[in-house]
Design a protein around this motif. Structure first.
Motif, PDB file in Angstrom:
ATOM      1  N   CYS A  72      73.431  69.754  -8.663  1.00 33.36           N
ATOM      2  CA  CYS A  72      73.427  71.983  -9.009  1.00 33.36           C
ATOM      3  C   CYS A  72      73.043  72.399  -7.817  1.00 33.36           C
ATOM      4  O   CYS A  72      73.875  73.699  -7.142  1.00 33.36           O
ATOM      5  CB  CYS A  72      72.774  72.318  -9.943  1.00 33.36           C
ATOM      6  SG  CYS A  72      73.534  71.749 -11.695  1.00 33.36           S
ATOM      7  N   ILE A  75      75.693  71.991  -5.711  1.00 38.97           N
ATOM      8  CA  ILE A  75      77.036  72.081  -5.564  1.00 38.97           C
ATOM      9  C   ILE A  75      77.139  73.640  -4.954  1.00 38.97           C
ATOM     10  O   ILE A  75      77.898  74.615  -4.399  1.00 38.97           O
ATOM     11  CB  ILE A  75      77.243  72.352  -7.523  1.00 38.97           C
ATOM     12  CG1 ILE A  75      77.421  70.893  -7.769  1.00 38.97           C
ATOM     13  CG2 ILE A  75      78.654  72.848  -8.148  1.00 38.97           C
ATOM     14  CD1 ILE A  75      77.891  70.616  -8.965  1.00 38.97           C
ATOM     15  N   ALA A 104      82.262  69.624  -6.709  1.00 41.15           N
ATOM     16  CA  ALA A 104      81.787  69.497  -7.684  1.00 41.15           C
ATOM     17  C   ALA A 104      81.433  68.445  -8.988  1.00 41.15           C
ATOM     18  O   ALA A 104      80.702  68.002  -8.647  1.00 41.15           O
ATOM     19  CB  ALA A 104      81.824  71.130  -9.073  1.00 41.15           C
ATOM     20  N   THR A 159      78.404  75.460 -13.397  1.00 40.02           N
ATOM     21  CA  THR A 159      78.264  74.095 -14.172  1.00 40.02           C
ATOM     22  C   THR A 159      78.147  73.464 -15.215  1.00 40.02           C
ATOM     23  O   THR A 159      76.380  74.563 -15.766  1.00 40.02           O
ATOM     24  CB  THR A 159      77.578  72.893 -12.995  1.00 40.02           C
ATOM     25  OG1 THR A 159      77.988  73.497 -11.536  1.00 40.02           O
ATOM     26  CG2 THR A 159      77.516  71.874 -13.542  1.00 40.02           C
TER      27      THR A 159
END
Length: 259
Positions: A72, A75, A104, A159
């Motif tokens: 993450c 991302i 992503a 996310t």
């Protein structure tokens, strides 16, 4: 181990007192509508590793949380430097895919395919279940970038990841069968909400790409003055929903909504 005895200093913004909460029915200022009205700045905050050591017994889950949050971070960096453009494709549900969706999703698939902890995985972009590692322990299902349709307006997106044990699997399972879940929000800050053994913890991405624990054992307040309705158009057709929204408005609740 709480959030107060950590190893990294983190500059927190001014925190407003909640002493006037009894009167916030009449209050409309920012200090009465912030979710941080009772947050008090600390000198130090626990690192991710420190919190996981004390609040997550399963060693394999500890490893998976670290791997997921590392993905993450990638991302978070990717959506801040890549322009939002149409990818000239759509997912199985007919949603137009954006470049940031694909980026992503690829980052999370790279994790699933290389991690020794992941047995199977599935994505909103590619909903078929893929076997990734015969020796893996967990099944992952994720939405790589929820709310990507609003990212071009520079609004917050996130996310979402659900984790199940391989003995349960994904098909036929429910949220209650999950062994862990997390939501990462990419806004002015990047924050992660992770389910640990004794509750939900918030981690904030700090300097040096390090996660620090910013809040612990988060619960929804029994009383508050904010509301965030989903699919507000449905209030035109569902009487009960319309009545609920009208109640919030009549009581002067503060609307917090994007999407």
């Amino acid at each position: 181990m709480g959030c107060g005895a950590g190893t990294q200093k983190y500059q927190a913004g001014p925190a407003a007192s909640d002493a006037e909460s009894k009167n916030h029915g009449e209050a409309t200022g920012a200090s009465h509508t912030s979710i941080y009205t009772d947050a008090v700045a600390k000198d130090k905050y626990d690192s991710l590793a420190t919190v996981l050591e004390g609040k997550l017994k399963d060693s394999k889950l500890k490893g998976l949380v670290k791997e997921l949050l590392a993905a993450c971070v990638q991302i978070s960096e990717a959506i801040r430097v890549n322009l939002v453009t149409v990818n000239n494709s759509s997912n199985t549900f007919g949603d137009t895919q954006l470049t940031v969706d694909i980026i992503a999703d690829n980052i999370l698939w790279d994790l699933a395919k290389t991690s020794k902890l992941v047995f199977e995985a599935s994505s909103e972009e590619e909903p078929a279940i893929m076997r990734t590692n015969e020796g893996g322990q967990f099944v992952l299902c994720w939405d790589p970038l929820d709310g990507s349709s609003i990212i071009d307006n520079n609004w917050a997106v996130g996310t979402i990841v659900g984790v199940w044990d391989r003995s349960v699997g994904l098909i036929g399972s429910t949220g209650r069968d999950q062994v862990m879940s997390l939501v990462v929000l990419y806004g002015p800050r990047t924050t992660a909400f992770v389910t640990l053994d004794d509750g939900i913890y918030e981690f904030t991405l700090g300097s040096g790409k390090e996660w620090i624990c910013s809040r612990e054992k988060i619960e929804i307040r029994k009383e508050c003055k904010m509301f965030s309705p989903a699919n507000l158009r449905a209030a035109q057709e569902v009487t009960g929903y319309k009545n609920l929204v009208d109640y919030y408005m009549e009581k002067k609740y503060t609307l917090r909504y994007t999407g």
